[in-house]
Design a protein around this motif. Structure first.
Motif, PDB file in Angstrom:
ATOM      1  N   THR A 181      80.930 111.048  -8.311  1.00  0.00           N
ATOM      2  CA  THR A 181      81.070 110.358  -9.601  1.00  0.00           C
ATOM      3  C   THR A 181      79.725 109.757  -9.994  1.00  0.00           C
ATOM      4  OG1 THR A 181      81.835 108.477  -8.336  1.00  0.00           O
ATOM      5  CG2 THR A 181      83.511 109.685  -9.539  1.00  0.00           C
ATOM      6  N   VAL A 182      79.536 109.672 -11.299  1.00  0.00           N
ATOM      7  CA  VAL A 182      78.338 108.993 -11.822  1.00  0.00           C
ATOM      8  C   VAL A 182      78.829 108.017 -12.882  1.00  0.00           C
ATOM      9  CG1 VAL A 182      76.129 109.276 -13.000  1.00  0.00           C
ATOM     10  CG2 VAL A 182      76.949 111.074 -11.480  1.00  0.00           C
ATOM     11  N   LEU A 183      78.363 106.794 -12.807  1.00  0.00           N
ATOM     12  CA  LEU A 183      78.754 105.804 -13.796  1.00  0.00           C
ATOM     13  C   LEU A 183      77.539 105.485 -14.662  1.00  0.00           C
ATOM     14  CD1 LEU A 183      81.426 104.361 -14.290  1.00  0.00           C
ATOM     15  CD2 LEU A 183      80.439 102.353 -13.226  1.00  0.00           C
ATOM     16  N   VAL A 184      77.710 105.709 -15.965  1.00  0.00           N
ATOM     17  CA  VAL A 184      76.617 105.433 -16.900  1.00  0.00           C
ATOM     18  C   VAL A 184      77.030 104.213 -17.731  1.00  0.00           C
ATOM     19  CG1 VAL A 184      75.211 106.402 -18.758  1.00  0.00           C
ATOM     20  CG2 VAL A 184      76.115 107.898 -16.983  1.00  0.00           C
ATOM     21  N   ILE A 185      76.169 103.222 -17.762  1.00  0.00           N
ATOM     22  CA  ILE A 185      76.502 101.986 -18.482  1.00  0.00           C
ATOM     23  C   ILE A 185      75.455 101.744 -19.563  1.00  0.00           C
ATOM     24  CG2 ILE A 185      76.860  99.489 -18.247  1.00  0.00           C
ATOM     25  CD1 ILE A 185      77.594 100.019 -15.331  1.00  0.00           C
ATOM     26  N   GLY A 186      75.892 101.234 -20.683  1.00  0.00           N
ATOM     27  CA  GLY A 186      74.937 100.925 -21.763  1.00  0.00           C
ATOM     28  C   GLY A 186      75.561 101.234 -23.104  1.00  0.00           C
ATOM     29  N   ASN A 187      74.911 100.830 -24.169  1.00  0.00           N
ATOM     30  CA  ASN A 187      75.512 101.003 -25.496  1.00  0.00           C
ATOM     31  C   ASN A 187      75.753 102.463 -25.847  1.00  0.00           C
ATOM     32  OD1 ASN A 187      75.705  98.338 -25.927  1.00  0.00           O
ATOM     33  ND2 ASN A 187      73.692  98.162 -26.936  1.00  0.00           N
ATOM     34  N   GLN A 188      74.863 103.330 -25.350  1.00  0.00           N
ATOM     35  CA  GLN A 188      74.982 104.751 -25.690  1.00  0.00           C
ATOM     36  C   GLN A 188      75.658 105.545 -24.568  1.00  0.00           C
ATOM     37  OE1 GLN A 188      74.069 105.856 -28.700  1.00  0.00           O
ATOM     38  NE2 GLN A 188      73.558 103.724 -29.162  1.00  0.00           N
ATOM     39  N   ALA A 189      76.293 104.859 -23.644  1.00  0.00           N
ATOM     40  CA  ALA A 189      76.783 105.531 -22.434  1.00  0.00           C
ATOM     41  C   ALA A 189      77.674 106.728 -22.746  1.00  0.00           C
ATOM     42  CB  ALA A 189      77.516 104.542 -21.549  1.00  0.00           C
ATOM     43  N   ALA A 190      78.625 106.529 -23.668  1.00  0.00           N
ATOM     44  CA  ALA A 190      79.583 107.599 -23.952  1.00  0.00           C
ATOM     45  C   ALA A 190      78.860 108.858 -24.415  1.00  0.00           C
ATOM     46  CB  ALA A 190      80.586 107.128 -24.997  1.00  0.00           C
ATOM     47  N   ARG A 191      77.840 108.653 -25.276  1.00  0.00           N
ATOM     48  CA  ARG A 191      77.111 109.820 -25.788  1.00  0.00           C
ATOM     49  C   ARG A 191      76.162 110.377 -24.725  1.00  0.00           C
ATOM     50  NH1 ARG A 191      74.154 108.411 -30.817  1.00  0.00           N
ATOM     51  NH2 ARG A 191      75.984 107.128 -31.187  1.00  0.00           N
ATOM     52  N   ALA A 192      75.524 109.464 -24.002  1.00  0.00           N
ATOM     53  CA  ALA A 192      74.541 109.894 -22.994  1.00  0.00           C
ATOM     54  C   ALA A 192      75.205 110.711 -21.885  1.00  0.00           C
ATOM     55  CB  ALA A 192      73.865 108.672 -22.391  1.00  0.00           C
ATOM     56  N   ALA A 193      76.506 110.479 -21.678  1.00  0.00           N
ATOM     57  CA  ALA A 193      77.197 111.150 -20.575  1.00  0.00           C
ATOM     58  C   ALA A 193      77.099 112.678 -20.684  1.00  0.00           C
ATOM     59  CB  ALA A 193      78.656 110.712 -20.539  1.00  0.00           C
ATOM     60  N   ALA A 194      77.143 113.193 -21.917  1.00  0.00           N
ATOM     61  CA  ALA A 194      77.073 114.650 -22.103  1.00  0.00           C
ATOM     62  C   ALA A 194      75.724 115.170 -21.630  1.00  0.00           C
ATOM     63  CB  ALA A 194      77.290 115.006 -23.566  1.00  0.00           C
ATOM     64  N   ALA A 195      74.667 114.432 -22.001  1.00  0.00           N
ATOM     65  CA  ALA A 195      73.313 114.858 -21.593  1.00  0.00           C
ATOM     66  C   ALA A 195      73.188 114.785 -20.074  1.00  0.00           C
ATOM     67  CB  ALA A 195      72.279 113.967 -22.249  1.00  0.00           C
ATOM     68  N   VAL A 196      73.753 113.732 -19.495  1.00  0.00           N
ATOM     69  CA  VAL A 196      73.686 113.585 -18.037  1.00  0.00           C
ATOM     70  C   VAL A 196      74.439 114.745 -17.366  1.00  0.00           C
ATOM     71  CG1 VAL A 196      74.375 112.121 -16.092  1.00  0.00           C
ATOM     72  CG2 VAL A 196      73.499 111.074 -18.169  1.00  0.00           C
ATOM     73  N   ALA A 197      75.630 115.049 -17.904  1.00  0.00           N
ATOM     74  CA  ALA A 197      76.433 116.137 -17.325  1.00  0.00           C
ATOM     75  C   ALA A 197      75.673 117.453 -17.387  1.00  0.00           C
ATOM     76  CB  ALA A 197      77.766 116.251 -18.064  1.00  0.00           C
ATOM     77  N   GLN A 198      75.048 117.693 -18.557  1.00  0.00           N
ATOM     78  CA  GLN A 198      74.318 118.945 -18.738  1.00  0.00           C
ATOM     79  C   GLN A 198      73.162 119.050 -17.728  1.00  0.00           C
ATOM     80  OE1 GLN A 198      73.782 119.010 -22.844  1.00  0.00           O
ATOM     81  NE2 GLN A 198      74.739 121.029 -23.037  1.00  0.00           N
ATOM     82  N   CYS A 217      84.211 125.670 -18.224  1.00  0.00           N
ATOM     83  CA  CYS A 217      83.290 125.327 -19.307  1.00  0.00           C
ATOM     84  C   CYS A 217      82.282 124.255 -18.902  1.00  0.00           C
ATOM     85  CB  CYS A 217      84.063 124.871 -20.537  1.00  0.00           C
ATOM     86  SG  CYS A 217      85.091 123.460 -20.183  1.00  0.00           S
ATOM     87  N   GLY A 218      82.113 123.992 -17.645  1.00  0.00           N
ATOM     88  CA  GLY A 218      81.094 123.033 -17.213  1.00  0.00           C
ATOM     89  C   GLY A 218      81.571 121.604 -17.278  1.00  0.00           C
ATOM     90  N   PHE A 219      81.592 121.043 -18.492  1.00  0.00           N
ATOM     91  CA  PHE A 219      82.084 119.671 -18.598  1.00  0.00           C
ATOM     92  C   PHE A 219      82.947 119.469 -19.839  1.00  0.00           C
ATOM     93  CE2 PHE A 219      78.271 119.402 -21.181  1.00  0.00           C
ATOM     94  CZ  PHE A 219      78.618 118.522 -22.207  1.00  0.00           C
ATOM     95  N   LEU A 220      83.816 118.502 -19.783  1.00  0.00           N
ATOM     96  CA  LEU A 220      84.706 118.188 -20.901  1.00  0.00           C
ATOM     97  C   LEU A 220      84.917 116.690 -20.973  1.00  0.00           C
ATOM     98  CD1 LEU A 220      87.766 120.638 -20.849  1.00  0.00           C
ATOM     99  CD2 LEU A 220      86.043 120.430 -22.626  1.00  0.00           C
ATOM    100  N   TYR A 221      85.003 116.185 -22.199  1.00  0.00           N
ATOM    101  CA  TYR A 221      85.401 114.784 -22.382  1.00  0.00           C
ATOM    102  C   TYR A 221      86.928 114.716 -22.331  1.00  0.00           C
ATOM    103  CZ  TYR A 221      80.893 112.883 -23.867  1.00  0.00           C
ATOM    104  OH  TYR A 221      79.605 112.447 -23.905  1.00  0.00           O
ATOM    105  N   PHE A 222      87.427 113.626 -21.834  1.00  0.00           N
ATOM    106  CA  PHE A 222      88.878 113.466 -21.832  1.00  0.00           C
ATOM    107  C   PHE A 222      89.371 113.258 -23.262  1.00  0.00           C
ATOM    108  CE2 PHE A 222      92.540 110.692 -22.059  1.00  0.00           C
ATOM    109  CZ  PHE A 222      93.436 111.388 -21.267  1.00  0.00           C
ATOM    110  N   ASN A 223      90.493 113.888 -23.609  1.00  0.00           N
ATOM    111  CA  ASN A 223      91.170 113.516 -24.855  1.00  0.00           C
ATOM    112  C   ASN A 223      92.668 113.445 -24.582  1.00  0.00           C
ATOM    113  OD1 ASN A 223      92.477 116.085 -25.442  1.00  0.00           O
ATOM    114  ND2 ASN A 223      90.380 116.816 -25.765  1.00  0.00           N
ATOM    115  N   SER A 224      93.372 112.777 -25.458  1.00  0.00           N
ATOM    116  CA  SER A 224      94.764 112.436 -25.130  1.00  0.00           C
ATOM    117  C   SER A 224      95.657 113.671 -24.943  1.00  0.00           C
ATOM    118  CB  SER A 224      95.346 111.506 -26.178  1.00  0.00           C
ATOM    119  OG  SER A 224      95.016 111.992 -27.449  1.00  0.00           O
TER     120      SER A 224
END
Ligand code: C2E
Length: 743
Positions: free
Chosen positions: A393-410, A473-480
């Motif tokens: 697991t990797v935990l990214v914290i910060g104002n842009q964390a949600a968006r940055a996560a995709a770049a980190v995953a890539q 597909c490599g990575f996916l964001y969770f959706n409901s």
């Protein structure tokens, strides 16, 4: 120019020479100081010999090769008062002392000069220092007696004093030099704490009381017992470097007050007082070092336990417990103060195969490489952990964390795609990453879910990872919407597990008919799930799901065993002369122990290998044709019949098809069903039959439903036919009845 000097070896040699000379100068200073401070009976016998500690520390820290520096220093320091040959003999004794101490320290196991272990302090204080000092004392006093500088009857007293003096030197001066050197080397040097100054000041005041006339503490006889309090205080609270310095100061105070109390130098002090002082100094050093080492050892054990509890021993990353704690804090902070937290949940693809095929050691090595690559592709402030197995697991914290996560995953996926060398061969790894994000309550707007706790964040990332794996597909964001699919999957999986445990699986058998002779050649075993509420469920609804779980192995094994047992039972019942065909899934086929399982089941059930047919799909066969060739060859050697299933739906390499030791190919039912409707299908079926026959491979057509289809196949030389036209897949008893009718 410098390169030349280095190549020629001058710079290292010059450095070594400088070190030797430096040590010699330091030795002379320490020796002269000792002789000035505590010469006893003779100007060349000192009751406190700092030079022995200096020499020992130098050899321990920088190597035995510095011994000439000790010899040179000891010779010059003694030559000042003595003739050259006595000075040389004493110098040789001093050098032998240092070399012997070093040898003794490393005698049984490696000596750790940080003195953080009791056994190192014991080795130094009770073994190496006393034995080595004996060498110097005997050689030195003997040299003085033999040169007529000391009366022979004073040999014992002078020798005793010399011996204790050298031990004191080793215990008082070597430890601060060694410990402070490591402390300085570690780069964690910090100014002494206030408490250190308090200890030193109190010590000074209490020891100085007799001088000011307040003679309330014993001291003049060399017994400054109050000093122990400060030494133990330092050992318990201030750490090793400070303790060694406090010991040194305590020794200085004890010595100073003894000497000053006498008002003159040590040769005016009575012998018993001197021995008292020497013993006192040894005890001060010993007690301080032992307590400090015991504390350091305990701290080290606590640190190790803490490491074990918080870190994954294989990769050095935080473990599940530490991660959970960190995640709890991060989510709580984000909920309270706003801000984003993104969690990346990574699982390696097909890690089990690596582990099974290359062994656990290679698997561990791979996990270490993966951990290092993940760590290298994220920022320092991102928190990386290994939850266990191949899950990170990797935990990214910060104002842009949600968006940055995709770049980190890539970035992580990219670095993982670099070849990994294991056991001399390169492998390409891939992984699936699920991302869940938490937007803190303050910044939450427009439909963002506020999560109750970190647990939910983990669950969502896990679900997203699972979906990413399924979709390759490599990575996916969770959706409901994943929740619904996830629940379905969970439900299905637990249902399948239960099905296996409660014997809810059954095999149906569909006959294969010989086109020209009209008899049944065998049956294909087809899996059914007799669900307690939903009734019979066909494999199309669950086999793909099983494939994504570890259940495929036990289920696959169950099918193989059940089919073989059934065929043996039929043979015993007189329904001989046929084969049973079993489908192998892609995952089963890539199982390293497939051959082992087949052998075991054939042996267990007593079925002849020739009565078993294994079907693998064309896509599976061609996905790693080289490996397929090896496995098929091994199966063929055992006499198992081999068939390529669903032929025409994949991309076959003709080269490989020719080399595969297969007995038959099965034309996919999609072509058969198009016969009569689509000319292309007819052309393809005709071509497949001709191609197979040219390679002496039999052709089976599946999904034959109409007489027109059958007639076409008969006309074009197809060998066997399977389909509803002849029979649906049947329960074992019905099949036996049908077989009896066709016999
Ligand atoms: N429309 C039509 N269908 C016909 C006709 N004749 C037979 N079939 C169906 O075609 C499928 C033939 O099996 P398959 O191609 O190996 O395709 C199988 C096979 O890939 C897989 N499967 C079944 N049992 C097992 C198993 O034990 N292990 C594995 N790994 N896969 C299995 O599930 C697939 C579907 O199996 P089933 O539902 O039993 O479906 C069977 C069978 O009922 C026909 O005339 N018309």
């Amino acid at each position: 120019m410098q390169a030349f000097w280095i190549q020629a070896g001058f710079i290292p040699r010059a450095r070594q020479l400088a070190a030797l000379l430096g040590l010699a100068v330091a030795y002379i200073a320490a020796a002269r100081f000792g002789l000035w401070l505590a010469a006893f009976m003779h100007p060349s016998v000192s009751a406190i010999w700092p030079a022995s500690g200096l020499a020992l520390a130098a050899l321990v820290l920088f190597g035995r090769r510095l011994w000439p520096g000790v010899l040179l220093g000891a010779f010059i320091a003694n030559w000042v008062d003595l003739d050259w040959h006595t000075a040389l003999t004493i110098g040789a004794g001093n050098t032998l002392e240092a070399v012997t101490a070093l040898w003794l320290l490393n005698r049984f196991d490696k000596f750790h000069s940080r003195l953080e272990r009791m056994r190192d302090v014991i080795k130094l204080a009770l073994f190496a220092a006393p034995v080595a000092s004996l060498v110097s004392a005997v050689v030195g006093v003997a040299a003085l007696v033999m040169s007529g500088l000391l009366p022979a009857e004073r040999f014992a007293q002078a020798g005793w004093s010399w011996w204790l003096g050298d031990i004191i030197g080793c215990l008082l001066f070597a430890p601060p030099l060694m410990v402070c050197y490591h402390y300085w080397q570690s780069g964690k040097y910090a100014a002494p704490a206030v408490e250190v100054w308090v200890v030193l000041a109190l010590m000074l005041v209490l020891t100085g009381l007799p001088i000011t006339g307040l003679d309330i503490l014993p001291g003049r006889d060399g017994g400054h017992y109050q000093l122990f309090v400060f030494v133990i205080w330092a050992a318990l609270r201030l750490g090793l470097p400070a303790t060694t310095l406090v010991i040194l100061c305590a020794a200085a105070l004890a010595t100073a007050s003894t000497l000053m109390g006498s008002g003159t130098l040590v040769h005016h002090v009575a012998y018993p007082v001197l021995v008292n002082l020497q013993t006192m100094l040894v005890m001060i050093a010993l007690s301080g070092l032992l307590v400090a080492a015991a504390i350091a050892e305990r701290k080290h054990t606590e640190w190790q336990l803490d490491q074990l509890a918080r870190f994954d021993t294989l990769t050095g990353l935080a473990n599940r417990a530490a991660f959970q704690e960190y995640l709890d804090r991060a989510t709580a902070h984000a909920q309270r103060h706003g801000g984003n937290v993104a969690l990346l949940y990574l699982d390696l693809d097909h890690f089990k195969n690596i582990n099974d095929t290359l062994g656990h050691q290679a698997g561990d090595e791979l996990l270490q490489i993966v951990a290092a690559r993940i760590k290298a592709s994220v920022r320092n402030e991102d928190y990386v952990a290994r939850l266990g197995g191949d899950e990170f697991t990797v935990l990214v914290i910060g104002n842009q964390a949600a968006r940055a996560a995709a770049a980190v995953a890539q970035k992580i996926l990219q670095t993982l795609n670099e070849p990994v060398s294991l056991l001399g061969r390169d492998y390409i790894m891939s992984a699936s990453i699920g991302i869940s994000a938490l937007r803190g309550s303050i910044t939450t707007t427009g439909g963002t879910v506020i999560l109750d706790d970190a647990q939910e964040l983990m669950r969502q990332a896990d679900t997203a990872m699972y979906r990413a794996k399924q979709q390759h597909c490599g990575f996916l964001y969770f959706n409901s919407s994943m929740n619904i699919a996830g629940k379905r999957q969970l439900f299905l999986e637990s249902g399948l597990r239960r099905a296996l445990e409660h014997n809810e699986f059954e095999l149906y058998y569909q006959p294969k008919i010989h086109v020209t002779k009209g008899h049944i050649t065998g049956a294909e075993a087809l899996l059914r799930w007799r669900h307690p509420r939903s009734g019979i469920i066909g494999p199309d609804r669950f086999i793909a799901d099983i494939e994504t779980t570890s259940l495929i192995e036990p289920v696959g094994e169950w099918v193989l065993r059940e089919a073989c047992q059934q065929m043996v039972a039929w043979c015993h019942a007189g329904l001989a002369g046929q084969r049973v065909a079993v489908n192998l899934s892609a995952r089963q086929f890539s199982q390293p122990d497939l051959l082992l399982v087949v052998d075991q089941i054939l042996q267990e059930t007593g079925l002849k290998a020739g009565n078993l047919e294994l079907e693998i799909s064309e896509t599976t066969a061609m996905s790693d044709a080289g490996q397929t060739l090896k496995i098929l060859t091994a199966l063929k050697q055992r006499g198992v019949h081999l068939c390529i299933d669903s032929f025409g739906t994949g991309y076959s390499s003709l080269g490989y098809l020719k080399r595969f030791p297969i007995d038959a190919i099965k034309i996919d039912h999609s072509f058969i069903q198009e016969l009569g409707r689509d000319n292309d299908a007819a052309a393809i079926v005709t071509a497949i039959i001709q191609l197979a026959h040219s390679m002496s491979i039999a052709v089976i057509a599946e999904g034959v439903e109409t007489t027109a289809q059958r007639d076409f196949l008969v006309q074009h030389g197809c060998d066997e036919i399977q389909g509803f036209l002849y029979s649906m897949p049947l329960p074992a008893e019905d099949y036996a009845e049908l077989f009896g009718q066709h016999a």
